[in-house]
Design a protein around this motif. Structure first.
Motif, PDB file in Angstrom:
ATOM      1  N   ALA A  36       0.831  -1.206   0.000  1.00 20.71           N
ATOM      2  CA  ALA A  36       0.000   0.000   0.000  1.00 20.71           C
ATOM      3  C   ALA A  36       0.868   1.260   0.000  1.00 20.71           C
ATOM      4  O   ALA A  36       0.596   2.208  -0.747  1.00 20.71           O
ATOM      5  CB  ALA A  36      -0.936  -0.002   1.206  1.00 20.71           C
ATOM      6  N   GLU A  37       1.920   1.275   0.815  1.00 21.61           N
ATOM      7  CA  GLU A  37       2.820   2.432   0.873  1.00 21.61           C
ATOM      8  C   GLU A  37       3.578   2.604  -0.438  1.00 21.61           C
ATOM      9  O   GLU A  37       3.792   3.731  -0.900  1.00 21.61           O
ATOM     10  CB  GLU A  37       3.783   2.290   2.038  1.00 21.61           C
ATOM     11  CG  GLU A  37       3.133   2.407   3.398  1.00 21.61           C
ATOM     12  CD  GLU A  37       4.095   2.159   4.549  1.00 21.61           C
ATOM     13  OE1 GLU A  37       5.324   2.047   4.321  1.00 21.61           O
ATOM     14  OE2 GLU A  37       3.620   2.080   5.693  1.00 21.61           O
ATOM     15  N   VAL A  38       3.988   1.496  -1.036  1.00 16.47           N
ATOM     16  CA  VAL A  38       4.688   1.561  -2.325  1.00 16.47           C
ATOM     17  C   VAL A  38       3.764   2.153  -3.383  1.00 16.47           C
ATOM     18  O   VAL A  38       4.179   3.013  -4.174  1.00 16.47           O
ATOM     19  CB  VAL A  38       5.204   0.171  -2.748  1.00 16.47           C
ATOM     20  CG1 VAL A  38       5.669   0.173  -4.194  1.00 16.47           C
ATOM     21  CG2 VAL A  38       6.335  -0.280  -1.830  1.00 16.47           C
ATOM     22  N   LEU A  39       2.507   1.732  -3.409  1.00 23.00           N
ATOM     23  CA  LEU A  39       1.566   2.263  -4.397  1.00 23.00           C
ATOM     24  C   LEU A  39       1.312   3.748  -4.179  1.00 23.00           C
ATOM     25  O   LEU A  39       1.197   4.507  -5.139  1.00 23.00           O
ATOM     26  CB  LEU A  39       0.261   1.476  -4.371  1.00 23.00           C
ATOM     27  CG  LEU A  39       0.361   0.029  -4.867  1.00 23.00           C
ATOM     28  CD1 LEU A  39      -0.984  -0.670  -4.725  1.00 23.00           C
ATOM     29  CD2 LEU A  39       0.855  -0.040  -6.302  1.00 23.00           C
ATOM     30  N   ASP A  40       1.256   4.178  -2.917  1.00 21.02           N
ATOM     31  CA  ASP A  40       1.103   5.611  -2.627  1.00 21.02           C
ATOM     32  C   ASP A  40       2.307   6.390  -3.150  1.00 21.02           C
ATOM     33  O   ASP A  40       2.153   7.444  -3.769  1.00 21.02           O
ATOM     34  CB  ASP A  40       0.947   5.857  -1.123  1.00 21.02           C
ATOM     35  CG  ASP A  40      -0.416   5.438  -0.596  1.00 21.02           C
ATOM     36  OD1 ASP A  40      -1.366   5.290  -1.397  1.00 21.02           O
ATOM     37  OD2 ASP A  40      -0.525   5.241   0.638  1.00 21.02           O
ATOM     38  N   ASP A  41       3.510   5.876  -2.895  1.00 21.52           N
ATOM     39  CA  ASP A  41       4.726   6.538  -3.349  1.00 21.52           C
ATOM     40  C   ASP A  41       4.796   6.557  -4.873  1.00 21.52           C
ATOM     41  O   ASP A  41       5.172   7.558  -5.473  1.00 21.52           O
ATOM     42  CB  ASP A  41       5.956   5.841  -2.764  1.00 21.52           C
ATOM     43  CG  ASP A  41       7.236   6.592  -3.064  1.00 21.52           C
ATOM     44  OD1 ASP A  41       7.324   7.781  -2.667  1.00 21.52           O
ATOM     45  OD2 ASP A  41       8.145   6.021  -3.693  1.00 21.52           O
ATOM     46  N   LEU A  42       4.402   5.458  -5.473  1.00 19.56           N
ATOM     47  CA  LEU A  42       4.391   5.359  -6.933  1.00 19.56           C
ATOM     48  C   LEU A  42       3.448   6.400  -7.525  1.00 19.56           C
ATOM     49  O   LEU A  42       3.785   7.092  -8.488  1.00 19.56           O
ATOM     50  CB  LEU A  42       3.958   3.943  -7.329  1.00 19.56           C
ATOM     51  CG  LEU A  42       4.198   3.470  -8.739  1.00 19.56           C
ATOM     52  CD1 LEU A  42       5.690   3.429  -9.051  1.00 19.56           C
ATOM     53  CD2 LEU A  42       3.591   2.086  -8.929  1.00 19.56           C
ATOM     54  N   ASP A  43       2.276   6.545  -6.914  1.00 20.11           N
ATOM     55  CA  ASP A  43       1.300   7.503  -7.416  1.00 20.11           C
ATOM     56  C   ASP A  43       1.757   8.946  -7.210  1.00 20.11           C
ATOM     57  O   ASP A  43       1.416   9.817  -7.997  1.00 20.11           O
ATOM     58  CB  ASP A  43      -0.055   7.275  -6.739  1.00 20.11           C
ATOM     59  CG  ASP A  43      -1.199   7.860  -7.539  1.00 20.11           C
ATOM     60  OD1 ASP A  43      -1.382   7.440  -8.703  1.00 20.11           O
ATOM     61  OD2 ASP A  43      -1.892   8.748  -7.016  1.00 20.11           O
ATOM     62  N   ALA A  44       2.551   9.184  -6.167  1.00 17.72           N
ATOM     63  CA  ALA A  44       3.082  10.533  -5.947  1.00 17.72           C
ATOM     64  C   ALA A  44       4.041  10.930  -7.066  1.00 17.72           C
ATOM     65  O   ALA A  44       4.115  12.099  -7.455  1.00 17.72           O
ATOM     66  CB  ALA A  44       3.786  10.608  -4.594  1.00 17.72           C
ATOM     67  N   SER A  45       4.764   9.944  -7.605  1.00 17.07           N
ATOM     68  CA  SER A  45       5.709  10.214  -8.693  1.00 17.07           C
ATOM     69  C   SER A  45       5.073  10.098 -10.072  1.00 17.07           C
ATOM     70  O   SER A  45       5.497  10.770 -11.012  1.00 17.07           O
ATOM     71  CB  SER A  45       6.886   9.233  -8.614  1.00 17.07           C
ATOM     72  OG  SER A  45       7.591   9.396  -7.414  1.00 17.07           O
ATOM     73  N   TYR A  46       4.080   9.234 -10.182  1.00 19.13           N
ATOM     74  CA  TYR A  46       3.438   8.949 -11.479  1.00 19.13           C
ATOM     75  C   TYR A  46       1.927   9.038 -11.289  1.00 19.13           C
ATOM     76  O   TYR A  46       1.241   8.022 -11.183  1.00 19.13           O
ATOM     77  CB  TYR A  46       3.859   7.571 -11.996  1.00 19.13           C
ATOM     78  CG  TYR A  46       5.358   7.397 -12.034  1.00 19.13           C
ATOM     79  CD1 TYR A  46       6.109   7.990 -13.052  1.00 19.13           C
ATOM     80  CD2 TYR A  46       6.030   6.679 -11.052  1.00 19.13           C
ATOM     81  CE1 TYR A  46       7.486   7.860 -13.076  1.00 19.13           C
ATOM     82  CE2 TYR A  46       7.404   6.533 -11.074  1.00 19.13           C
ATOM     83  CZ  TYR A  46       8.129   7.132 -12.091  1.00 19.13           C
ATOM     84  OH  TYR A  46       9.495   7.002 -12.113  1.00 19.13           O
ATOM     85  N   ALA A  47       1.440  10.268 -11.238  1.00 15.76           N
ATOM     86  CA  ALA A  47       0.034  10.522 -10.933  1.00 15.76           C
ATOM     87  C   ALA A  47      -0.916   9.702 -11.792  1.00 15.76           C
ATOM     88  O   ALA A  47      -0.776   9.639 -13.014  1.00 15.76           O
ATOM     89  CB  ALA A  47      -0.268  12.003 -11.101  1.00 15.76           C
ATOM     90  N   GLY A  48      -1.862   9.049 -11.113  1.00 13.23           N
ATOM     91  CA  GLY A  48      -2.900   8.289 -11.806  1.00 13.23           C
ATOM     92  C   GLY A  48      -2.647   6.805 -11.901  1.00 13.23           C
ATOM     93  O   GLY A  48      -3.576   6.035 -12.143  1.00 13.23           O
ATOM     94  N   ILE A  49      -1.409   6.365 -11.722  1.00 10.07           N
ATOM     95  CA  ILE A  49      -1.095   4.947 -11.914  1.00 10.07           C
ATOM     96  C   ILE A  49      -1.789   4.068 -10.866  1.00 10.07           C
ATOM     97  O   ILE A  49      -2.245   2.972 -11.170  1.00 10.07           O
ATOM     98  CB  ILE A  49       0.424   4.696 -11.960  1.00 10.07           C
ATOM     99  CG1 ILE A  49       0.708   3.308 -12.529  1.00 10.07           C
ATOM    100  CG2 ILE A  49       1.058   4.914 -10.602  1.00 10.07           C
ATOM    101  CD1 ILE A  49       2.162   3.074 -12.908  1.00 10.07           C
TER     102      ILE A  49
END
Length: 91
Positions: free
Chosen positions: A29-42
Motif C-alpha cells: 500500500a505504501e509503495v503504491l502511494d509513493d508510486l502515485d506521488a511520482s506517477y500521478a494516476g497509476i
C-alpha cells in the motif's frame, strides 16, 4: 525502503515509457502511494474505487502473488521486486 516496480506496457504511459521504476514503502500500500506521488494516476489503474486490487490485475512481491499473502499489507523489504501484471483472457 527502496523497491523496484516492473510496469506492464499498458501502464507505461504513466511512467514516461519506463518499464521499471523505483518506489519506497514498507508495505505494498505504501509503495503504491509513493508510486502515485511520482506517477500521478497509476494507482487508480491498479486499485478499484474501493481501494482493493482490481480483479484483473495481479501483483507479485518477488515470486509471490500478494492475494495469497497479506494483500495490500504485504511487506516490501528493501530491494524487493514488485511486478504488476494485467490478467489476460481470451479463447
Amino acid at each position: 525502503m527502496s523497491v523496484s516496480v516492473r510496469v506492464p506496457t499498458i501502464l507505461r504511459t504513466y511512467t514516461g515509457g519506463e518499464s521499471e521504476v523505483s518506489a519506497s514503502g514498507a508495505t505494498l500500500a505504501e509503495v503504491l502511494d509513493d508510486l502515485d506521488a511520482s506517477y500521478a494516476g497509476i494507482k487508480g489503474r491498479i486499485l478499484d474505487d474501493g481501494g482493493n486490487l482490481r480483479r484483473f490485475v495481479n501483483v507479485y512481491v518477488g515470486d509471490d502473488d500478494v492475494r495469497f499473502l497479506d494483500d495490500l499489507a504485504t511487506a516490501t523489504p528493501d530491494g524487493s521486486r514488485i511486478s504488476v501484471i494485467p490478467a489476460v483472457a481470451g479463447g
